[in-house]
Design a protein around this motif. Structure first.
Motif, short mmCIF file in Angstrom:
data_model
loop_
_atom_site.label_atom_id
_atom_site.label_comp_id
_atom_site.label_asym_id
_atom_site.label_seq_id
_atom_site.Cartn_x
_atom_site.Cartn_y
_atom_site.Cartn_z
N LEU A 36 54.78 31.84 31.35
CA LEU A 36 53.46 32.46 31.36
C LEU A 36 53.33 33.29 32.63
N ASN A 37 52.38 34.20 32.61
CA ASN A 37 52.08 34.94 33.83
C ASN A 37 51.64 33.95 34.89
N LEU A 38 52.36 33.92 35.98
CA LEU A 38 52.11 32.93 37.04
C LEU A 38 50.71 33.04 37.59
N PHE A 39 50.27 34.25 37.89
CA PHE A 39 48.98 34.40 38.54
C PHE A 39 47.82 34.13 37.60
N THR A 40 47.99 34.46 36.33
CA THR A 40 46.95 34.11 35.37
C THR A 40 46.78 32.60 35.30
N ALA A 41 47.88 31.89 35.17
CA ALA A 41 47.81 30.43 35.07
C ALA A 41 47.32 29.82 36.38
N LEU A 42 47.82 30.30 37.51
CA LEU A 42 47.44 29.74 38.80
C LEU A 42 45.96 29.97 39.11
N PHE A 43 45.50 31.21 38.93
CA PHE A 43 44.10 31.48 39.25
C PHE A 43 43.16 30.85 38.24
N THR A 44 43.57 30.72 36.98
CA THR A 44 42.75 30.01 36.00
C THR A 44 42.62 28.55 36.42
N SER A 45 43.70 27.98 36.93
CA SER A 45 43.65 26.60 37.41
C SER A 45 42.71 26.46 38.60
N ILE A 46 42.83 27.35 39.56
CA ILE A 46 41.97 27.29 40.75
C ILE A 46 40.51 27.45 40.37
N LEU A 47 40.23 28.40 39.46
CA LEU A 47 38.85 28.58 39.01
C LEU A 47 38.37 27.37 38.21
N GLY A 48 39.27 26.75 37.47
CA GLY A 48 38.91 25.53 36.73
C GLY A 48 38.53 24.39 37.67
N THR A 104 54.36 38.55 46.74
CA THR A 104 54.55 39.83 47.41
C THR A 104 54.42 40.99 46.42
N VAL A 105 55.04 40.85 45.26
CA VAL A 105 54.93 41.89 44.23
C VAL A 105 53.49 42.03 43.76
N TRP A 106 52.80 40.91 43.61
CA TRP A 106 51.40 40.95 43.18
C TRP A 106 50.54 41.68 44.22
N VAL A 107 50.74 41.38 45.51
CA VAL A 107 49.96 42.04 46.56
C VAL A 107 50.25 43.54 46.56
N GLY A 109 51.13 45.35 44.00
CA GLY A 109 50.46 45.91 42.83
C GLY A 109 48.97 46.07 43.04
N VAL A 110 48.35 45.08 43.66
CA VAL A 110 46.91 45.17 43.95
C VAL A 110 46.66 46.30 44.94
N ALA A 111 47.48 46.40 45.98
CA ALA A 111 47.31 47.47 46.97
C ALA A 111 47.46 48.84 46.32
N PHE A 112 48.43 48.99 45.41
CA PHE A 112 48.64 50.24 44.71
C PHE A 112 47.42 50.59 43.86
N THR A 113 46.90 49.61 43.14
CA THR A 113 45.74 49.84 42.28
C THR A 113 44.51 50.21 43.10
N VAL A 114 44.28 49.50 44.19
CA VAL A 114 43.12 49.78 45.04
C VAL A 114 43.25 51.15 45.69
N SER A 115 44.43 51.47 46.19
CA SER A 115 44.61 52.78 46.83
C SER A 115 44.41 53.92 45.83
N GLY A 116 44.85 53.72 44.59
CA GLY A 116 44.61 54.73 43.56
C GLY A 116 43.13 54.91 43.27
N GLY A 117 42.39 53.80 43.25
CA GLY A 117 40.95 53.87 43.03
C GLY A 117 40.24 54.57 44.17
N VAL A 118 40.63 54.27 45.41
CA VAL A 118 40.03 54.92 46.58
C VAL A 118 40.35 56.41 46.58
N LYS A 119 41.58 56.77 46.25
CA LYS A 119 41.98 58.18 46.17
C LYS A 119 41.13 58.90 45.14
N GLU A 120 40.90 58.27 43.98
CA GLU A 120 40.08 58.87 42.93
C GLU A 120 38.64 59.08 43.40
#
Length: 128
Positions: A36-48, A104-107, A109-120
């Motif tokens: 499963l997607n690690l972060f989906t499962a991990l963050f769903t657990s933390i939120l649970g 590290t890959v997740w961070v 990806g998040v940085a790339f997404t945020v920087s694209g949004g700020v650029k827009e």
């Protein structure tokens, strides 16, 4: 004595059904090597677990146990999925180093997404 309400029983019934519905997925992760997607499962657990804490503060003790059960199943899904990825792709690596690589890959990806949004946002401002 613990005082319960119908809402406590309803929430518990629903959360226990969520846990039961996750059992086939847990079986696949344990026996078939599914991932499963690690972060989906991990963050769903933390939120649970956070929701279990909220239920405890509201005095919904039975609901807290049910939500804790669901959060634990999600945590098991995350841990065993990470183990399956490590065993299949990085057998010489430790589980911690594979988890760090995923993080590290997740961070990045998040940085790339945020920087694209700020650029827009800045490009829209400059066009106006």
């Amino acid at each position: 004595m613990i005082k319960t309400s119908w809402q406590d029983f309803a929430i518990t019934g629903i959360t226990v059904l969520f846990a039961v519905m996750l059992l086939p997925q847990l079986r696949d992760v344990l026996s078939r090597g599914a991932v499963l997607n690690l972060f989906t499962a991990l963050f769903t657990s933390i939120l649970g677990y956070s929701m279990a804490l909220v239920f405890a503060t509201l005095g919904l003790w039975i609901s807290m146990v049910g939500q804790g059960l669901v959060a634990t199943v999600w945590m098991l899904l995350a841990c065993f999925s990470l183990r399956n990825v490590r065993n299949r792709m990085f057998p010489q690596e430790s589980l911690a180093s594979v988890a760090l690589d995923f993080f590290t890959v997740w961070v990045q990806g998040v940085a790339f997404t945020v920087s694209g949004g700020v650029k827009e946002i800045f490009s829209r401002i400059s066009r106006e």
